[in-house]
Design an enzyme around this catalytic site. Sequence first.
Site, PDB file in Angstrom:
ATOM      1  N   HIS A 155       0.823  -1.207   0.000  1.00 57.53           N
ATOM      2  CA  HIS A 155       0.000   0.000   0.000  1.00 57.53           C
ATOM      3  C   HIS A 155       0.856   1.256   0.000  1.00 57.53           C
ATOM      4  CE1 HIS A 155       0.615  -0.735   4.404  1.00 57.53           C
ATOM      5  NE2 HIS A 155       0.725   0.581   4.462  1.00 57.53           N
TER       6      HIS A 155
ATOM      7  N   GLU B 107       7.987   0.948   4.835  1.00 53.54           N
ATOM      8  CA  GLU B 107       7.521  -0.106   5.726  1.00 53.54           C
ATOM      9  C   GLU B 107       7.691  -1.440   4.998  1.00 53.54           C
ATOM     10  OE1 GLU B 107       3.281  -0.057   6.525  1.00 53.54           O
ATOM     11  OE2 GLU B 107       3.457  -1.417   8.218  1.00 53.54           O
TER      12      GLU B 107
ATOM     13  N   HIS C 199       4.085   7.015   3.763  1.00 52.50           N
ATOM     14  CA  HIS C 199       5.049   5.922   3.563  1.00 52.50           C
ATOM     15  C   HIS C 199       4.593   4.988   2.458  1.00 52.50           C
ATOM     16  CE1 HIS C 199       2.349   3.900   6.619  1.00 52.50           C
ATOM     17  NE2 HIS C 199       2.591   2.846   5.878  1.00 52.50           N
TER      18      HIS C 199
END
Lengths: 134, 134
Positions: B7, B130, B79
Amino acid sequence: MIGKLNHVAIAVPDLKAAADIYRNTLGAKVSAEEQQPEHGVTTVFIELPNTKIELLGALGENSPIDKFLERNPGGGIHHLCYEVDDITTAKDKLVADGIRVLGDGEPKIGAHGKPVLFLHPKDFSGTLVELEQA
Amino acid sequence: MIGKLNHVAIAVPDLKAAADIYRNTLGAKVSAEEQQPEHGVTTVFIELPNTKIELLGALGENSPIDKFLERNPGGGIHHLCYEVDDITTAKDKLVADGIRVLGDGEPKIGAHGKPVLFLHPKDFSGTLVELEQA
């Protein structure tokens, strides 16, 4: 209206260093550098299984990413590109909804040879949005 | 090492307004809001055919996105999350390559119930990365 996320573009001050981190440390498939003098950028694509990351380095004088790199000297995420089936239909819907299309408001041929529009980041919670006719 | 882009997370000052733009103007499939008190955020997912956009709103006091929203009051891309097969193998490779893992350096259970790590944006051209064990 929007379909796939075509790519995430990241503007970087050092294209080779950024590509090396993705290639060697993150183990991703990384393309060769491609100069795009008519767009004022050099691009490198990180090819993921479901989408692409486009690393953008400034090319020549007055690159469109110069100001972004002045504000973000270490680089940063520059824009998201969503695919649409028909750029003109998309533009008409956006304008009707009060969204600001950048430039003269008409689609242009983008860095991938397809018609694109850029939309004002203030209309998308601080995200510069590119639409590309898939 | 990295697989799919799981994502793109966008921190927003007004979650309802951001979700409405994606739902109504961009015509995307948008989830309901979900409060995640243990992570200090409320999330909304934009479900695209190939990946997801995660809209993040601050929840409670001392949300992890408070500082980001102070610096970017209109919101912005927060992010990128890449999938990895094994978070411990990934961590060992990153540390060996000199990449800074945030926090205490150990994987934590993230907002999707899977082990995650966050990596220092200065090691990735200004992008907070991430990694999530898929």
